[in-house]
Design an enzyme around this catalytic site. Structure first.
Site, PDB file in Angstrom:
ATOM      1  N   CYS A   2       2.933  42.265  76.246  1.00  0.00           N
ATOM      2  CA  CYS A   2       3.005  40.914  76.785  1.00  0.00           C
ATOM      3  C   CYS A   2       2.266  40.869  78.119  1.00  0.00           C
ATOM      4  CB  CYS A   2       4.424  40.405  77.029  1.00  0.00           C
ATOM      5  SG  CYS A   2       5.450  40.356  75.579  1.00  0.00           S
ATOM      6  N   ARG A  27      -2.838  42.549  75.831  1.00  0.00           N
ATOM      7  CA  ARG A  27      -1.473  43.062  75.902  1.00  0.00           C
ATOM      8  C   ARG A  27      -0.567  42.500  74.809  1.00  0.00           C
ATOM      9  NH1 ARG A  27      -0.394  45.400  80.814  1.00  0.00           N
ATOM     10  NH2 ARG A  27       1.817  45.051  80.499  1.00  0.00           N
ATOM     11  N   TRP A  74       3.672  39.787  72.745  1.00  0.00           N
ATOM     12  CA  TRP A  74       3.737  40.740  71.642  1.00  0.00           C
ATOM     13  C   TRP A  74       5.215  40.792  71.292  1.00  0.00           C
ATOM     14  CZ3 TRP A  74       6.030  45.413  70.343  1.00  0.00           C
ATOM     15  CH2 TRP A  74       5.434  46.115  69.282  1.00  0.00           C
ATOM     16  N   ASN A 100       8.036  40.153  80.554  1.00  0.00           N
ATOM     17  CA  ASN A 100       7.425  41.259  79.798  1.00  0.00           C
ATOM     18  C   ASN A 100       8.397  42.426  79.879  1.00  0.00           C
ATOM     19  OD1 ASN A 100       4.890  43.650  80.827  1.00  0.00           O
ATOM     20  ND2 ASN A 100       5.795  43.385  78.829  1.00  0.00           N
ATOM     21  N   GLY A 101       8.852  42.897  78.706  1.00  0.00           N
ATOM     22  CA  GLY A 101       9.788  44.021  78.709  1.00  0.00           C
ATOM     23  C   GLY A 101      10.887  43.775  77.687  1.00  0.00           C
ATOM     24  N   GLU A 487      -8.832  61.234  65.609  1.00  0.00           N
ATOM     25  CA  GLU A 487      -9.239  60.043  66.356  1.00  0.00           C
ATOM     26  C   GLU A 487     -10.096  59.120  65.494  1.00  0.00           C
ATOM     27  OE1 GLU A 487      -8.320  58.614  68.892  1.00  0.00           O
ATOM     28  OE2 GLU A 487      -9.971  57.365  69.589  1.00  0.00           O
ATOM     29  N   LYS A 491      -9.123  55.283  64.601  1.00  0.00           N
ATOM     30  CA  LYS A 491     -10.011  54.138  64.880  1.00  0.00           C
ATOM     31  C   LYS A 491     -10.167  53.272  63.635  1.00  0.00           C
ATOM     32  CE  LYS A 491      -9.990  54.033  68.229  1.00  0.00           C
ATOM     33  NZ  LYS A 491      -9.307  54.887  69.102  1.00  0.00           N
ATOM     34  N   GLU A 494      -6.798  51.405  62.648  1.00  0.00           N
ATOM     35  CA  GLU A 494      -6.287  50.371  63.557  1.00  0.00           C
ATOM     36  C   GLU A 494      -7.125  49.098  63.551  1.00  0.00           C
ATOM     37  OE1 GLU A 494      -5.680  51.786  67.597  1.00  0.00           O
ATOM     38  OE2 GLU A 494      -7.648  52.699  67.682  1.00  0.00           O
ATOM     39  N   HIS A 510      -4.100  72.071  51.030  1.00  0.00           N
ATOM     40  CA  HIS A 510      -2.643  72.044  50.901  1.00  0.00           C
ATOM     41  C   HIS A 510      -2.112  70.635  50.656  1.00  0.00           C
ATOM     42  CE1 HIS A 510      -2.525  76.231  51.972  1.00  0.00           C
ATOM     43  NE2 HIS A 510      -3.353  75.960  52.974  1.00  0.00           N
ATOM     44  N   LYS A 609      -2.699  46.752  73.575  1.00  0.00           N
ATOM     45  CA  LYS A 609      -3.371  47.823  74.291  1.00  0.00           C
ATOM     46  C   LYS A 609      -2.432  48.609  75.177  1.00  0.00           C
ATOM     47  CE  LYS A 609      -7.561  49.240  76.106  1.00  0.00           C
ATOM     48  NZ  LYS A 609      -7.726  50.202  75.022  1.00  0.00           N
TER      49      LYS A 609
HETATM   50  C1  G6P Z   1      -1.779  51.853  72.255  1.00  0.00           C
HETATM   51  C2  G6P Z   1      -3.256  51.550  72.249  1.00  0.00           C
HETATM   52  C3  G6P Z   1      -4.047  52.834  72.029  1.00  0.00           C
HETATM   53  C4  G6P Z   1      -3.668  53.869  73.081  1.00  0.00           C
HETATM   54  C5  G6P Z   1      -2.155  54.119  73.119  1.00  0.00           C
HETATM   55  C6  G6P Z   1      -1.757  54.937  74.324  1.00  0.00           C
HETATM   56  O1  G6P Z   1      -1.377  52.242  70.993  1.00  0.00           O
HETATM   57  O2  G6P Z   1      -3.565  50.607  71.249  1.00  0.00           O
HETATM   58  O3  G6P Z   1      -5.430  52.560  72.119  1.00  0.00           O
HETATM   59  O4  G6P Z   1      -4.328  55.068  72.810  1.00  0.00           O
HETATM   60  O5  G6P Z   1      -1.461  52.876  73.209  1.00  0.00           O
HETATM   61  O6  G6P Z   1      -2.030  54.194  75.462  1.00  0.00           O
HETATM   62  P1  G6P Z   1      -2.338  54.775  76.893  1.00  0.00           P
HETATM   63  O7  G6P Z   1      -2.621  53.568  77.715  1.00  0.00           O
HETATM   64  O8  G6P Z   1      -1.098  55.496  77.331  1.00  0.00           O
HETATM   65  O9  G6P Z   1      -3.497  55.687  76.787  1.00  0.00           O
END
Ligand code: G6P
Length: 614
Positions: A2, A27, A74, A100-101, A487, A491, A494, A510, A609
């Protein structure tokens, strides 16, 4: 998650709030709303969907107000709909709040308020909070600032809130616990509140980062006043922002993600800048120097992180163990914090986080700190919560990352973690000066080599056009390229919603090998390093089962190229630095596939994010 924003001054509040919400939309983007102090009272406008939906709702209306609050959500409590969208009125509609929280004890507070006759319109914990404040305000007869202070002493959970008071249109009151909140101080008693500095930077560079347990009021008459919820006066510590506005704009790119992928040569360089002296082979990481003795003598390094940052941690495990010979454990912060782990004063805990706000990572380091470990942060957002909670640390200088899928933050993290591994190794005497210098010379070449990798964009786009309709994809890598495989898969899933898995190439036998057929593209990182021959065998195993191979290979490779359906060449570098280069085609592949599938690349569904809830 948020995003919250508040404004009080002489300008028109609505356009400032709207722009601020757009900057904070990363956010959360389930719903959006604003509350404005208009001449005839508070006007509340909110709806399900994005900030642009809110904008459409009032298009053409003249919204005259010089104070207001805004929110982009969110969803945590209750589905994303118009009613659950913030801001929320108190029952009397005298107060209006953004939050927010998460209020953890909201259910018991809600019951108490229901017993006192309160009715609730939404499913949110936030409406409980604003009514609790109203109830305290009414029953104690105290000023709103004091009522908020008293009410917050009853609350368990995390919050950043801003409250509008219909009866005092020239004042905003805010408070923080766990979730971030910045106060911007403009000229002539103009004030801003926001979850991060991005909505503020356009108007002022002077900010105060509120600490947990602080309440701030801003008013045209009395300026900024801060107290703790325990009633202690606080003198505001005003800091100057270093951010610049261009970094928050698209700059001609269609998406932030593509812009950020392309910024990597610069962000890696910026993360190295001023920290490396090639001639003398010296690394100066301020945070490391301050605690060198303790880090050198660490018996163990524990890395805690989430998401992409956790993948950077896995690469760091290889690096640190290789050059510094210290045992490293890499932990999901969310698991670590609830596991009663063994932590001693001889441990160093490294917290990696782009946002510096991830709730699980923050909680994990608080716990490790209590047990006596030294906490070192590797974060990107200056002044965020994690760097403020750590004993020491080094910022990555990637600049603001706005696309929800992390790209440039990852390679910037690798830069700082490489410098850290080398510093520890040199300090412990496990790496010679000559080897250190050789690695640094290679590291210095990485930005130029990244420019080369970015030239594969067209080719990657073509490959994306062939595989965009795949339902599953498998990513394989070994050694330092195993975290890169993870990674790459992250990507893809997501932003394009294709199911993807990353696996250590040899583990394929396995389980995942059972999935392989003509429909299954397999992306293999097969660069010329110590596990090359082994990966070649893994590729043969995939080919034998009809799988399609997309290989990331080192320039000049012939063997894998002859076997693969497609291969993307990246420049040669030393083994431990390969992830800097091998990850980039995978970022581009997921980007192009997502665009071709018509997905919202920068704001994928259900994600945010900055994950400020656990
Ligand atoms: C969320 C974001 C990711 C990020 C993760 C950890 O899931 O969408 O892109 O890697 O949080 O976030 P941070 O800010 O702690 O790296």
């Amino acid at each position: 998650m948020c995003g919250i924003v508040g404004y009080l001054g002489d300008k028109q509040a609505y356009p400032i709030l709207l722009k601020g919400l757009k900057r904070l939309e990363y956010r959360g983007y389930d719903s959006a709303g604003v509350a404005l102090q208009m001449e005839d009272g508070i006007r509340l406008i909110k709806c399900k969907g994005k900030v642009s939906n809110l904008e459409e709702l009032v298009a053409g209306e003249e919204l005259k107000a010089t104070a207001g609050i805004g929110h982009t959500r969110w969803a945590t409590h209750g589905p994303p709909n118009d009613v659950n969208a913030h801001p929320h009125f108190s029952e009397s509609e005298e107060l209006c709040i953004i939050h927010n929280g998460i209020i953890e004890n909201y259910a018991s507070l809600k019951n108490e308020l229901i017993n006192r006759g309160y009715d609730f319109k939404s499913d949110t914990d936030t409406e409980v909070l604003v009514n609790l404040i109203q109830e305290v305000h009414k029953s104690t007869g105290t000023e709103l600032f004091e009522s908020i202070r008293i009410a917050l002493n009853e609350v368990v959970g995390a919050y950043a809130i801003v409250v509008l008071n219909k009866l005092k249109p020239n004042e905003l009151i805010a408070a923080k616990m766990g979730s971030p909140l910045v106060v911007g101080i403009g000229e002539d008693h103009e004030f801003f509140f926001a979850s991060d500095a991005t909505p503020i930077i356009e108007y002022t560079k002077n900010v105060v980062y509120l600490e947990d347990g602080e309440i701030a009021s801003v008013s045209k008459d009395n300026g900024l006043r801060i107290k703790t919820i325990k009633n202690k006066d606080i003198t505001p510590y005003i800091q100057e922002l270093e951010m610049n506005l261009e970094t928050l704009e698209l700059g001609g790119y269609p998406h932030f993600m593509l812009k950020e992928i392309n910024e990597q040569p610069k962000s890696v360089l910026d993360s190295m800048r001023g920290r490396v002296d090639l001639l003398s082979g010296k690394i100066v990481l301020g945070g490391f120097v301050e605690h060198e003795q303790r880090i050198r003598n660490a018996e163990r390094i524990i890395i805690v992180a989430c998401g992409t940052s956790w993948h950077a941690g896995l690469v760091a495990e290889y690096l640190i163990e290789d050059v510094a010979r210290v045992p490293v454990e890499v932990e999901y912060a969310s698991e670590f914090r609830y596991r009663n782990p063994v932590i001693t004063e001889k441990d160093v805990v490294v917290a990696i986080s782009q946002s510096g706000e991830t709730a699980d990572t923050l909680a994990a380091i608080k716990m490790a700190k209590e047990k006596g470990a030294l906490i070192y942060g590797v974060c990107n957002v200056i002044g965020s919560s994690i760097p403020r909670e750590t004993h020491s640390g080094s910022y990555t200088h990637a600049g603001p990352e706005i696309g929800v899928a992390s790209t440039k933050a990852f390679t910037a993290q690798l830069t700082v973690l490489t410098l850290m591994a080398l510093s520890i190794g040199y300090s412990r005497g496990t790496i010679s000066k000559g080897k250190l210098q050789r690695i640094l010379v290679e590291l210095e070449q990485i930005p130029k080599k990244l420019e080369e990798v970015l030239k594969t964009d067209e080719q990657v786009r073509y490959i994306a056009s062939i595989y965009k309709d795949a339902r599953n994809m498998l990513y394989l890598g070994r050694g330092v390229n195993f975290p890169v495989a993870l990674e790459g898969a992250l990507k893809l899933k997501e932003i394009s919603y294709i199911h993807a898995e990353g696996y250590p190439a040899a583990e394929m036998k396995h389980g995942p090998i059972a999935l392989i057929d003509e429909e299954m593209p397999v992306i293999v990182i097969a660069t010329k390093d110590s596990s090359y021959e082994k990966v070649v065998s893994n590729i043969q195993e995939v080919k034998a089962r009809g799988g399609k191979i997309i290989a990331i290979v080192t320039e000049g490779d012939t063997q894998v190229k002859a076997m693969a359906d497609h291969s993307i060449e990246i420049p040669e570098t030393i083994d431990i630095l390969v992830p800097f280069l091998s990850v980039v085609p995978l970022q581009l592949l997921s980007y192009h596939i997502a665009v071709m599938r018509g997905c919202n690349v920068d704001q994928p569904r259900n994600l945010a994010k900055s994950v400020t809830v656990e």
